[in-house]
Design a protein around this motif. Sequence first.
Motif, PDB file in Angstrom:
ATOM      1  N   GLN A   1       0.844  -1.204   0.000  1.00  0.00           N
ATOM      2  CA  GLN A   1       0.000   0.000   0.000  1.00  0.00           C
ATOM      3  C   GLN A   1       0.876   1.250   0.000  1.00  0.00           C
ATOM      4  O   GLN A   1       0.606   2.205  -0.736  1.00  0.00           O
ATOM      5  CB  GLN A   1      -0.910   0.021   1.224  1.00  0.00           C
ATOM      6  N   GLU A   2       1.922   1.235   0.806  1.00  0.00           N
ATOM      7  CA  GLU A   2       2.825   2.390   0.871  1.00  0.00           C
ATOM      8  C   GLU A   2       3.618   2.534  -0.424  1.00  0.00           C
ATOM      9  O   GLU A   2       3.820   3.647  -0.908  1.00  0.00           O
ATOM     10  CB  GLU A   2       3.766   2.272   2.073  1.00  0.00           C
TER      11      GLU A   2
ATOM     12  N   LYS B   1       1.368   4.156  -3.035  1.00  0.00           N
ATOM     13  CA  LYS B   1       1.216   5.604  -2.854  1.00  0.00           C
ATOM     14  C   LYS B   1       2.426   6.352  -3.420  1.00  0.00           C
ATOM     15  O   LYS B   1       2.280   7.331  -4.154  1.00  0.00           O
ATOM     16  CB  LYS B   1       1.068   5.950  -1.368  1.00  0.00           C
TER      17      LYS B   1
ATOM     18  N   ASP C   1       2.650   6.181  -7.230  1.00  0.00           N
ATOM     19  CA  ASP C   1       1.759   7.143  -7.872  1.00  0.00           C
ATOM     20  C   ASP C   1       2.418   8.524  -7.933  1.00  0.00           C
ATOM     21  O   ASP C   1       2.378   9.193  -8.961  1.00  0.00           O
ATOM     22  CB  ASP C   1       0.424   7.193  -7.120  1.00  0.00           C
TER      23      ASP C   1
END
Length: 173
Positions: A130-131, A134, A137
């Motif tokens: 998930q990190e 982020k 992106d």
Amino acid sequence: CPTTQETRTAQVFVAVLGASNYTYAEATYSQQLEDWVMSHARCFEFLGGVPELVIPDNLRSAVSKPCRYEPDLNPTYHQLAEYFNVAVIPARPYKPKDKSKAEVGVQIVERWIMARLRNQTFYSLAHLNQEIAKLLDVMNNKMMKQYQQSRKQLFDMLDKSALKPLPEKPYHY
């Protein structure tokens, strides 16, 4: 694990598209066959399509028998390639120029993503990914001085329309 203080290392899978330098990265526990194959499937989902050609490194999960002219693909990896209708041409052993986009992509992921995460502790691979997502992106949307555009802008302009559609059903290992 927070209660036992057990630690586990992770590997980073990195894929880079040729024209736009659009990058995908994720953490896996190993470079073993299941992790390798499923990283490709998740990469294609991230891209929203499948490229015509994949140039992987010459690791055992991709290539059963390395050969300069006709390497044998691992049967499971070959099955993935057939499922997604993608050609696979492994990089020649000891020829980093065959996969120069990926080599530079790994360096950029190390600098822009892994360096920011190195002092953090993650209790699950999902949380780590998930990190990474982020920061990925942010990295893909960052303006590149050389092109005066971001990887994402170049992807939308150059690579996205060249991708083949994903199969209707998701790939299962």
